[in-house]
Design a protein around this motif. Structure first.
Motif, mmCIF file in Angstrom:
data_model
loop_
_atom_site.group_PDB
_atom_site.id
_atom_site.type_symbol
_atom_site.label_atom_id
_atom_site.label_comp_id
_atom_site.label_asym_id
_atom_site.label_seq_id
_atom_site.Cartn_x
_atom_site.Cartn_y
_atom_site.Cartn_z
ATOM 1 N N LEU A 10 0.828 -1.200 0.000
ATOM 2 C CA LEU A 10 0.000 0.000 0.000
ATOM 3 C C LEU A 10 0.867 1.257 0.000
ATOM 4 O O LEU A 10 0.605 2.206 -0.734
ATOM 5 C CB LEU A 10 -0.926 -0.002 1.210
ATOM 6 N N LEU A 11 1.927 1.251 0.793
ATOM 7 C CA LEU A 11 2.849 2.388 0.814
ATOM 8 C C LEU A 11 3.558 2.543 -0.522
ATOM 9 O O LEU A 11 3.718 3.656 -1.024
ATOM 10 C CB LEU A 11 3.871 2.226 1.937
ATOM 11 N N ARG A 12 3.952 1.441 -1.113
ATOM 12 C CA ARG A 12 4.642 1.483 -2.407
ATOM 13 C C ARG A 12 3.731 2.046 -3.494
ATOM 14 O O ARG A 12 4.162 2.837 -4.331
ATOM 15 C CB ARG A 12 5.124 0.086 -2.783
ATOM 16 N N ARG A 13 2.461 1.670 -3.466
ATOM 17 C CA ARG A 13 1.523 2.179 -4.470
ATOM 18 C C ARG A 13 1.215 3.658 -4.278
ATOM 19 O O ARG A 13 0.945 4.367 -5.219
ATOM 20 C CB ARG A 13 0.209 1.397 -4.417
ATOM 21 N N ASN A 14 1.241 4.106 -3.041
ATOM 22 C CA ASN A 14 0.872 5.489 -2.725
ATOM 23 C C ASN A 14 2.065 6.309 -2.244
ATOM 24 O O ASN A 14 1.890 7.243 -1.456
ATOM 25 C CB ASN A 14 -0.222 5.506 -1.662
ATOM 26 N N LEU A 15 3.238 6.003 -2.712
ATOM 27 C CA LEU A 15 4.435 6.682 -2.226
ATOM 28 C C LEU A 15 4.444 8.161 -2.608
ATOM 29 O O LEU A 15 4.731 9.014 -1.771
ATOM 30 C CB LEU A 15 5.694 5.994 -2.758
ATOM 31 N N GLN A 16 4.108 8.478 -3.833
ATOM 32 C CA GLN A 16 4.144 9.872 -4.285
ATOM 33 C C GLN A 16 3.147 10.749 -3.517
ATOM 34 O O GLN A 16 3.530 11.797 -2.997
ATOM 35 C CB GLN A 16 3.913 9.940 -5.796
ATOM 36 N N PRO A 17 1.863 10.353 -3.374
ATOM 37 C CA PRO A 17 0.959 11.196 -2.576
ATOM 38 C C PRO A 17 1.370 11.283 -1.110
ATOM 39 O O PRO A 17 1.234 12.331 -0.492
ATOM 40 C CB PRO A 17 -0.403 10.519 -2.716
ATOM 41 N N THR A 18 1.900 10.182 -0.566
ATOM 42 C CA THR A 18 2.332 10.192 0.831
ATOM 43 C C THR A 18 3.472 11.168 1.039
ATOM 44 O O THR A 18 3.452 11.969 1.988
ATOM 45 C CB THR A 18 2.767 8.773 1.261
ATOM 46 N N LEU A 19 4.463 11.135 0.179
ATOM 47 C CA LEU A 19 5.590 12.065 0.300
ATOM 48 C C LEU A 19 5.154 13.507 0.046
ATOM 49 O O LEU A 19 5.668 14.432 0.679
ATOM 50 C CB LEU A 19 6.709 11.664 -0.656
ATOM 51 N N THR A 20 4.213 13.700 -0.839
ATOM 52 C CA THR A 20 3.716 15.051 -1.101
ATOM 53 C C THR A 20 3.007 15.608 0.122
ATOM 54 O O THR A 20 3.273 16.738 0.541
ATOM 55 C CB THR A 20 2.760 15.040 -2.307
ATOM 56 N N TYR A 21 2.097 14.823 0.703
ATOM 57 C CA TYR A 21 1.404 15.285 1.915
ATOM 58 C C TYR A 21 2.393 15.513 3.052
ATOM 59 O O TYR A 21 2.284 16.492 3.784
ATOM 60 C CB TYR A 21 0.337 14.284 2.357
#
Length: 88
Positions: A10-21
């Protein structure tokens, strides 16, 4: 696949939005944090009393709270939420 595998996927799939937030909230926190220690210097530069200059910080935080609340309420309508955050 265990629970750890699902979380990492889940983190790998959403890495870009997570790092942006994360970067947005981190930089926003830094912008707010540096104002506290400069309160007395800002008071001297503007020739204001401490209660007067404290209202500036109170109103900033109040508008931040209102803008975040309105943005959360109107999050489905991106146009309204964007303007709510801009106006506050």
């Amino acid at each position: 696949m265990g629970c750890d595998g699902r979380v990492s996927e889940l983190l790998r799939r959403n890495l870009q939005p997570t790092l942006t937030y994360w970067s947005v909230f981190f930089s926003f926190g830094l912008c707010i944090a540096f104002l506290g220690p400069t309160l007395l210097d800002l008071r001297c530069q503007t020739h204001s009393s401490l209660p007067q200059i404290s209202w500036v910080f109170f109103s900033q935080q109040l508008c931040l709270l209102l803008g975040s609340a309105l943005g959360g309420v109107f999050k489905r309508t991106s146009f309204i939420s964007s303007w709510a955050l801009v106006l506050c």
